[in-house]
Enzyme design. Structure first.
Site, PDB file in Angstrom:
ATOM      1  N   ARG A  95      50.167  47.266  32.133  1.00 27.30           N
ATOM      2  CA  ARG A  95      49.911  47.910  30.846  1.00 27.30           C
ATOM      3  C   ARG A  95      49.171  46.899  29.972  1.00 27.30           C
ATOM      4  O   ARG A  95      49.463  45.691  30.018  1.00 27.30           O
ATOM      5  CB  ARG A  95      51.216  48.309  30.142  1.00 27.30           C
ATOM      6  CG  ARG A  95      51.922  49.496  30.752  1.00 27.30           C
ATOM      7  CD  ARG A  95      51.156  50.800  30.576  1.00 27.30           C
ATOM      8  NE  ARG A  95      51.846  51.932  31.183  1.00 27.30           N
ATOM      9  CZ  ARG A  95      51.645  52.359  32.424  1.00 27.30           C
ATOM     10  NH1 ARG A  95      50.759  51.776  33.206  1.00 27.30           N
ATOM     11  NH2 ARG A  95      52.307  53.410  32.898  1.00 27.30           N
TER      12      ARG A  95
ATOM     13  N   HIS B 155      41.965  52.816  33.756  1.00 24.50           N
ATOM     14  CA  HIS B 155      43.320  53.154  34.203  1.00 24.50           C
ATOM     15  C   HIS B 155      43.287  54.161  35.364  1.00 24.50           C
ATOM     16  O   HIS B 155      43.761  55.300  35.235  1.00 24.50           O
ATOM     17  CB  HIS B 155      44.140  53.711  33.025  1.00 24.50           C
ATOM     18  CG  HIS B 155      45.628  53.531  33.239  1.00 24.50           C
ATOM     19  ND1 HIS B 155      46.503  53.267  32.222  1.00 24.50           N
ATOM     20  CD2 HIS B 155      46.392  53.586  34.350  1.00 24.50           C
ATOM     21  CE1 HIS B 155      47.734  53.171  32.697  1.00 24.50           C
ATOM     22  NE2 HIS B 155      47.686  53.362  33.994  1.00 24.50           N
TER      23      HIS B 155
ATOM     24  N   GLU C  35      43.673  52.653  25.160  1.00 23.66           N
ATOM     25  CA  GLU C  35      42.798  53.141  26.219  1.00 23.66           C
ATOM     26  C   GLU C  35      42.154  54.437  25.771  1.00 23.66           C
ATOM     27  O   GLU C  35      42.890  55.355  25.389  1.00 23.66           O
ATOM     28  CB  GLU C  35      43.593  53.372  27.502  1.00 23.66           C
ATOM     29  CG  GLU C  35      44.068  52.085  28.125  1.00 23.66           C
ATOM     30  CD  GLU C  35      44.965  52.295  29.343  1.00 23.66           C
ATOM     31  OE1 GLU C  35      45.205  53.453  29.733  1.00 23.66           O
ATOM     32  OE2 GLU C  35      45.429  51.297  29.890  1.00 23.66           O
TER      33      GLU C  35
HETATM   34  O1  LIG Z   1      52.199  54.680  37.622  1.00 26.98           O
HETATM   35  C1  LIG Z   1      51.809  54.326  36.507  1.00 26.98           C
HETATM   36  O2  LIG Z   1      52.538  54.389  35.517  1.00 26.98           O
HETATM   37  C2  LIG Z   1      50.452  53.815  36.336  1.00 26.98           C
HETATM   38  O3  LIG Z   1      49.979  53.704  35.250  1.00 26.98           O
HETATM   39  C3  LIG Z   1      49.677  53.352  37.517  1.00 26.98           C
HETATM   40  O4  LIG Z   1      48.406  52.870  37.190  1.00 26.98           O
END
Ligand SMILES: O=C(O)C(=O)CO
Length: 313
Positions: free
Chosen positions: A229, A277, A258
């Protein structure tokens, strides 16, 4: 009962903490929407969402809500204690996301180390005839040291993949099973790694885990990769470290927010690679995620134990 709590709290309160910074209405973001909408229409007592926003006032419309079935691993976008206080369960989909996220982590590592994107751009815009161009010189991945912060399922899968590159793996968690060498503490891991991979969940303990001090411990030839994150890394500190050459480069699948505002300094830097992401963005993983979301939702609707229920930290 829920009505009372809600009326007091909901006006100003959001149930998500905007890890993705989106604000469109939730239902328009669901995929594949047919399965989810069918459940929505027939059950109406479960509520499914992808990795997106859920406003708390939405709950007022769902007095018989049983579960928020989130897709993906992280639930940092949800206020789990608050949702639970309304008698609603929260579930996620661990396991099914690990392979695709670990694959992307290795992709970022390789692309940054070998300047793959820069090479592609140059080849398509301004091809040179020089072999072994100096400005596209990268760093060696084979045999390099990879420090993995967070040895959960995703970290473990990254370690497995790195062994194929004869990398030496460092972990602050005792992970003999994957052949990682144990590092006493994070500082040592940062000092000794050629690549530092962040694979921890976002919690109050991991927020801003990597700041000025931590970046200054890293080798000037080192690369930071983040697939966890954005909030785990202090972005101002990262910008400075990249500008001043305190570290070589960064490759990020996650930022905060993001997407980044278009004038964000990270976007100006030549030594940072950012993807939007896409850690879990494969068809296979999407199918696995939806299957688990539906399993979680149906269990909750039927009053059975929810297989992947998330408890507050
Ligand atoms: O699985 C998750 O929470 C993700 O953000 C993977 O990138």
């Amino acid at each position: 009962m829920r009505g009372e709590t809600s009326a007091r709290n909901l006006k100003s309160r959001h149930l998500f903490s905007s890890s993705r910074g989106r604000s469109e209405p939730l239902l328009f973001q669901l995929q594949p929407h047919i399965v989810l909408e069918t459940l929505w229409n027939t059950a109406f007592s479960c509520f499914l969402l992808g990795h997106c926003c859920l406003r708390s006032d939405t709950l007022l419309l769902l007095p018989s809500l049983k579960v928020v079935a989130s897709g993906g691993m992280g639930t940092d976008h949800l206020d789990v204690p608050f949702i639970n206080s309304l008698g609603v369960k929260v579930a996620n989909t661990p396991g099914v996301v690990s392979d695709s996220t670990a694959d992307l982590a290795m992709g970022l590592l390789l692309a940054s180390a070998r300047k793959i994107l820069e090479g592609e751009i140059e080849h398509s815009t301004d091809p040179k005839t020089v072999h072994i161009p100096q400005h596209l010189m990268g760093v060696e991945v084979t045999g390099a040291t990879l420090g993995i912060i967070g040895m959960g399922d995703i970290g473990y899968k990254i370690a497995q993949r790195s062994k194929g590159f004869d990398m030496k793996i460092l972990s602050t968690e005792d992970e003999q099973a994957v052949g990682a060498s144990y590092c006493e503490n994070l500082d040592d891991l940062l000092r000794c790694s050629d690549f530092v991979m962040i694979a921890v969940s976002l919690t109050s303990e991991t927020s801003d885990l990597i700041g000025h001090r931590e970046l200054s411990l890293m080798k000037p030839t080192a690369t930071l990769i983040n697939i966890s994150r954005g909030q785990v890394v202090n972005q101002d500190a990262l910008v400075e470290a990249l500008q001043l050459g305190i570290i070589r480069a960064a490759a990020l699948d996650v930022t905060h927010p993001e997407p980044l505002p278009r004038d964000h300094p990270l976007l100006e830097l030549p030594n940072v690679l950012i993807t939007p992401h896409i850690g879990i963005s494969t068809y296979n993983t999407a199918r696995g995620i939806v299957k688990k979301m539906v399993e979680n939702a149906l269990a909750a609707v039927k009053g059975l134990p929810v297989p992947n229920e998330v408890k507050p930290h």
